[in-house]
Design a protein around this motif. Sequence first.
Motif, PDB file in Angstrom:
ATOM      1  N   GLN A 101    -137.951  70.297 -42.948  1.00 42.24           N
ATOM      2  CA  GLN A 101    -137.047  69.308 -43.051  1.00 42.24           C
ATOM      3  C   GLN A 101    -137.179  68.335 -41.355  1.00 42.24           C
ATOM      4  OE1 GLN A 101    -133.683  70.008 -44.080  1.00 42.24           O
ATOM      5  NE2 GLN A 101    -132.645  69.294 -42.191  1.00 42.24           N
ATOM      6  N   GLN A 102    -137.151  69.577 -40.662  1.00 41.59           N
ATOM      7  CA  GLN A 102    -137.526  69.371 -39.677  1.00 41.59           C
ATOM      8  C   GLN A 102    -138.574  68.729 -38.813  1.00 41.59           C
ATOM      9  OE1 GLN A 102    -136.255  72.492 -36.946  1.00 41.59           O
ATOM     10  NE2 GLN A 102    -134.056  70.760 -36.439  1.00 41.59           N
TER      11      GLN A 102
ATOM     12  N   LYS B 278    -132.717  91.290 -32.783  1.00 42.33           N
ATOM     13  CA  LYS B 278    -132.850  89.790 -33.282  1.00 42.33           C
ATOM     14  C   LYS B 278    -132.400  88.450 -32.854  1.00 42.33           C
ATOM     15  CE  LYS B 278    -130.467  89.145 -38.089  1.00 42.33           C
ATOM     16  NZ  LYS B 278    -130.536  89.636 -39.512  1.00 42.33           N
TER      17      LYS B 278
ATOM     18  N   GLU C 297    -136.184  69.610 -29.411  1.00 43.96           N
ATOM     19  CA  GLU C 297    -136.550  71.147 -30.075  1.00 43.96           C
ATOM     20  C   GLU C 297    -138.127  71.653 -31.021  1.00 43.96           C
ATOM     21  OE1 GLU C 297    -134.039  70.385 -33.207  1.00 43.96           O
ATOM     22  OE2 GLU C 297    -131.906  69.866 -31.532  1.00 43.96           O
TER      23      GLU C 297
ATOM     24  N   VAL D  20    -133.624  85.355 -33.063  1.00 49.82           N
ATOM     25  CA  VAL D  20    -133.512  84.569 -34.577  1.00 49.82           C
ATOM     26  C   VAL D  20    -133.885  84.884 -35.767  1.00 49.82           C
ATOM     27  CG1 VAL D  20    -136.204  83.620 -33.636  1.00 49.82           C
ATOM     28  CG2 VAL D  20    -134.330  81.740 -34.671  1.00 49.82           C
ATOM     29  N   THR D  21    -133.881  84.212 -37.006  1.00 54.14           N
ATOM     30  CA  THR D  21    -134.552  84.401 -38.185  1.00 54.14           C
ATOM     31  C   THR D  21    -135.817  83.868 -38.820  1.00 54.14           C
ATOM     32  OG1 THR D  21    -132.964  82.537 -39.732  1.00 54.14           O
ATOM     33  CG2 THR D  21    -131.850  85.342 -39.251  1.00 54.14           C
TER      34      THR D  21
ATOM     35  N   HIS E  22    -136.373  82.322 -40.882  1.00 54.89           N
ATOM     36  CA  HIS E  22    -135.817  80.718 -41.816  1.00 54.89           C
ATOM     37  C   HIS E  22    -135.288  79.591 -40.717  1.00 54.89           C
ATOM     38  CE1 HIS E  22    -132.704  78.103 -43.512  1.00 54.89           C
ATOM     39  NE2 HIS E  22    -133.248  77.845 -44.295  1.00 54.89           N
ATOM     40  N   ASN E  23    -134.913  80.261 -39.500  1.00 55.03           N
ATOM     41  CA  ASN E  23    -134.561  79.283 -38.270  1.00 55.03           C
ATOM     42  C   ASN E  23    -135.742  79.050 -37.239  1.00 55.03           C
ATOM     43  OD1 ASN E  23    -132.150  78.570 -39.774  1.00 55.03           O
ATOM     44  ND2 ASN E  23    -131.179  79.989 -38.833  1.00 55.03           N
ATOM     45  N   ILE E  24    -136.992  79.163 -37.332  1.00 60.24           N
ATOM     46  CA  ILE E  24    -137.950  79.555 -36.314  1.00 60.24           C
ATOM     47  C   ILE E  24    -138.288  78.086 -36.913  1.00 60.24           C
ATOM     48  CG2 ILE E  24    -140.110  79.637 -36.313  1.00 60.24           C
ATOM     49  CD1 ILE E  24    -139.535  82.633 -36.765  1.00 60.24           C
ATOM     50  N   VAL E  25    -138.908  77.048 -37.307  1.00 60.67           N
ATOM     51  CA  VAL E  25    -139.160  75.398 -37.516  1.00 60.67           C
ATOM     52  C   VAL E  25    -138.595  75.675 -39.151  1.00 60.67           C
ATOM     53  CG1 VAL E  25    -140.628  74.133 -38.237  1.00 60.67           C
ATOM     54  CG2 VAL E  25    -141.707  75.981 -36.131  1.00 60.67           C
ATOM     55  N   ARG E  26    -138.041  74.654 -39.405  1.00 61.50           N
ATOM     56  CA  ARG E  26    -137.085  73.909 -40.765  1.00 61.50           C
ATOM     57  C   ARG E  26    -138.423  72.890 -41.263  1.00 61.50           C
ATOM     58  NH1 ARG E  26    -130.845  75.002 -40.761  1.00 61.50           N
ATOM     59  NH2 ARG E  26    -130.824  77.221 -40.118  1.00 61.50           N
TER      60      ARG E  26
ATOM     61  N   GLN F 299    -140.355  75.013 -30.917  1.00 62.71           N
ATOM     62  CA  GLN F 299    -140.066  75.902 -32.157  1.00 62.71           C
ATOM     63  C   GLN F 299    -141.614  76.705 -33.092  1.00 62.71           C
ATOM     64  OE1 GLN F 299    -137.541  73.224 -33.979  1.00 62.71           O
ATOM     65  NE2 GLN F 299    -135.099  74.714 -34.158  1.00 62.71           N
TER      66      GLN F 299
END
Length: 136
Positions: free
Chosen positions: A21-22, A10, A108, A12-13, A15-19, A112
């Motif tokens: 909060q961002q 992998k 960013e 990226v996980t 969980h980290n694709i699109v947060r 994402q």
Amino acid sequence: MARNEYPLSKQVTLHNIVRVQQVIDFFVLSELQNSRLYNNELEQRIIMHLGKQSPVNVGVNNGYLSTRLKKLTEEGHVSRAWEGDNRYNRYYQITDRGNVYFKELLKELPDQVDLAINTYTNFKQYMSKFGHIPLN
């Protein structure tokens, strides 16, 4: 293939694709680019944008939006002020530091979001393999 052989790794996980909060931060900071707004106005604009071309209006949990606004204030990305005696009648305004953060998000988030769309499209195709299994 041997039991402990993993030819794919992998990068990226999920969980980290699109947060979330961002995404919320992006909506808030983009809406504050031209004017100060109240919490309710920010929420309504987010609902309006997320609900476009959708059969359902998608919004943000009020508590979560308040938490993000508090965090953005603490980090100096937005300023908060009260009008009148009503403690709920506060408005938010973007700061110079918030504009810097907004520009970082502009760099960013597009990649994402594209990755998220691709991931969810593949997930949907994967799920269709199981559409014939009775769920009851």
